[in-house]
Design a protein around this motif. Structure first.
Motif, PDB file in Angstrom:
ATOM      1  N   ARG A  34       0.804  -1.219   0.000  1.00 26.96           N
ATOM      2  CA  ARG A  34       0.000   0.000   0.000  1.00 26.96           C
ATOM      3  C   ARG A  34       0.839   1.272   0.000  1.00 26.96           C
ATOM      4  O   ARG A  34       0.315   2.354   0.229  1.00 26.96           O
ATOM      5  N   THR A 201      -0.550   6.043   4.080  1.00 22.63           N
ATOM      6  CA  THR A 201      -1.484   5.128   4.721  1.00 22.63           C
ATOM      7  C   THR A 201      -1.104   4.845   6.171  1.00 22.63           C
ATOM      8  O   THR A 201       0.069   4.837   6.530  1.00 22.63           O
ATOM      9  N   TRP A 203      -2.802   2.187   9.420  1.00 19.55           N
ATOM     10  CA  TRP A 203      -3.798   1.203   9.823  1.00 19.55           C
ATOM     11  C   TRP A 203      -3.577   0.827  11.285  1.00 19.55           C
ATOM     12  O   TRP A 203      -2.497   1.025  11.829  1.00 19.55           O
ATOM     13  N   TYR A 204      -4.615   0.262  11.906  1.00 20.84           N
ATOM     14  CA  TYR A 204      -4.449  -0.262  13.258  1.00 20.84           C
ATOM     15  C   TYR A 204      -5.253  -1.547  13.417  1.00 20.84           C
ATOM     16  O   TYR A 204      -6.259  -1.785  12.735  1.00 20.84           O
ATOM     17  N   LEU A 205      -4.778  -2.384  14.326  1.00 20.77           N
ATOM     18  CA  LEU A 205      -5.422  -3.642  14.690  1.00 20.77           C
ATOM     19  C   LEU A 205      -5.538  -3.652  16.202  1.00 20.77           C
ATOM     20  O   LEU A 205      -4.533  -3.548  16.894  1.00 20.77           O
ATOM     21  N   SER A 216       1.985   1.187   8.998  1.00 19.95           N
ATOM     22  CA  SER A 216       1.769   1.820   7.701  1.00 19.95           C
ATOM     23  C   SER A 216       0.791   1.018   6.853  1.00 19.95           C
ATOM     24  O   SER A 216       0.029   1.584   6.071  1.00 19.95           O
ATOM     25  N   GLU A 217       0.832  -0.297   7.009  1.00 19.07           N
ATOM     26  CA  GLU A 217      -0.086  -1.159   6.276  1.00 19.07           C
ATOM     27  C   GLU A 217      -0.234  -2.474   7.023  1.00 19.07           C
ATOM     28  O   GLU A 217       0.643  -2.855   7.819  1.00 19.07           O
ATOM     29  N   PRO A 218      -1.341  -3.197   6.823  1.00 24.13           N
ATOM     30  CA  PRO A 218      -1.538  -4.472   7.527  1.00 24.13           C
ATOM     31  C   PRO A 218      -0.445  -5.476   7.190  1.00 24.13           C
ATOM     32  O   PRO A 218      -0.005  -5.580   6.046  1.00 24.13           O
ATOM     33  N   TRP A 225      -8.296  -5.376  10.759  1.00 24.36           N
ATOM     34  CA  TRP A 225      -7.505  -4.173  10.499  1.00 24.36           C
ATOM     35  C   TRP A 225      -8.436  -3.043  10.072  1.00 24.36           C
ATOM     36  O   TRP A 225      -9.376  -3.248   9.312  1.00 24.36           O
ATOM     37  N   ARG A 226      -8.184  -1.834  10.570  1.00 27.33           N
ATOM     38  CA  ARG A 226      -8.970  -0.656  10.221  1.00 27.33           C
ATOM     39  C   ARG A 226      -8.036   0.442   9.708  1.00 27.33           C
ATOM     40  O   ARG A 226      -6.996   0.709  10.310  1.00 27.33           O
ATOM     41  N   GLN A 227      -8.430   1.096   8.620  1.00 27.78           N
ATOM     42  CA  GLN A 227      -7.615   2.182   8.093  1.00 27.78           C
ATOM     43  C   GLN A 227      -7.933   3.485   8.806  1.00 27.78           C
ATOM     44  O   GLN A 227      -9.093   3.792   9.085  1.00 27.78           O
ATOM     45  N   VAL A 228      -6.903   4.253   9.105  1.00 27.19           N
ATOM     46  CA  VAL A 228      -7.059   5.565   9.722  1.00 27.19           C
ATOM     47  C   VAL A 228      -7.241   6.588   8.610  1.00 27.19           C
ATOM     48  O   VAL A 228      -6.433   6.630   7.669  1.00 27.19           O
TER      49      VAL A 228
END
Length: 272
Positions: A34, A201, A203-205, A216-218, A225-228
């Motif tokens: 990503r 990008t 993301w957080y889990l 930065s990416e899953p 996983w959710r994108q900020v």
């Protein structure tokens, strides 16, 4: 440029978080999924981690690609931690700083990384650098844009700002001085994580009460996983994740604004 990750949770071998996942930081050094700017993150890497009972993290950094360091492979297999920050670097411009330019940067209990680039560097940030104490400028680890952004954030932390507020104000200040900059910042003290999504990008889990990962990416295809959203401040612990919208300082405060405070946060519901 760059990929980074921070983790809070049960003790794990570093490799289980950075090397073993199918799309972990190790693989992101040559095949990020990503990344919007740059393609290969081979200009250095680093990891910082916390040992139980010691608030000051240890670090391992090198100037070459992560895949070429056999010592790191051994270290990642046996060293365990419940809090870490790792990064792989794609340099904005050539430099002679070597591993000193590789994140994480560190001071006291903090580890810091910058994924992005400052437009017009170094001229654009000269006015902000003039506002720093001379000893802080002279003690910068490297002479790149990320190191100066870290110096600006660290000056706020040493002045008593909370981690999330220090990042928010630094991003808005730098964005006002250098419009168009990409300023994804990541900061941890071993107990909390603060981060900004600004031009790339994030993301957080989250598994409340167990672990929180910000990256930065899953690193895998876990559906949780959710994108900020872009222009957002993230503040997290092992139990909570809060997201705060950040506005471009030119929009929120008018052209020429040197700095501006962040907005109050709102809790983000963790995935069920």
């Amino acid at each position: 440029m760059c990929r980074h990750i921070a983790y809070l949770g049960p003790d794990e071998p570093l490799g289980r978080l950075l090397v073993d996942p199918p799309h972990g930081l190790f693989r992101q050094s040559w095949a990020p999924r990503r990344q919007r700017h740059g393609t290969v993150n081979a200009d250095g890497f680093g990891v910082g981690w916390y040992a139980e009972g010691d608030p000051v993290p240890g670090r391992y950094r090198r100037s070459g690609p992560i895949w070429g360091d056999l010592s790191f492979a051994d270290l990642a297999r046996v060293v365990r931690s419940g809090a870490l920050l790792g990064a792989v670097r794609d340099a904005t411009a050539p430099g002679a700083d070597g591993e000193a330019a590789a994140a994480p940067f560190a001071a006291g209990p903090w580890l810091f990384s910058h994924n992005g680039a400052v437009t017009g560097w170094p001229r654009s940030l000269a006015p902000l650098a003039h506002g720093l104490p001379p000893d802080e400028l002279l003690s910068m680890e490297a002479r790149n844009d990320s190191a100066l952004v870290w110096a600006l954030a660290l000056n706020r932390l040493r002045g008593g700002d909370e981690e999330a507020q220090a990042l928010a104000d630094t991003v808005l200040e730098v964005a006002a001085a250098a419009p168009g900059s990409r300023l994804n910042l990541l900061l941890t003290n071993g107990e909390t994580i603060a981060a900004t999504a600004w031009g790339d990008t994030l993301w957080y889990l989250a598994e409340p009460g167990r672990r929180t990962v910000v990256a930065s990416e899953p690193y895998d295809d876990d559906p949780h996983w959710r994108q900020v959203p872009d222009r957002t401040l993230l503040a997290a612990s092992r139990t909570d994740v809060l997201l705060t919208p950040l506005k471009d300082p030119r929009e929120a405060y008018g052209p020429g604004t040197p700095s501006a405070p962040g907005a109050p946060g709102r809790p983000e519901e963790p995935p069920s």
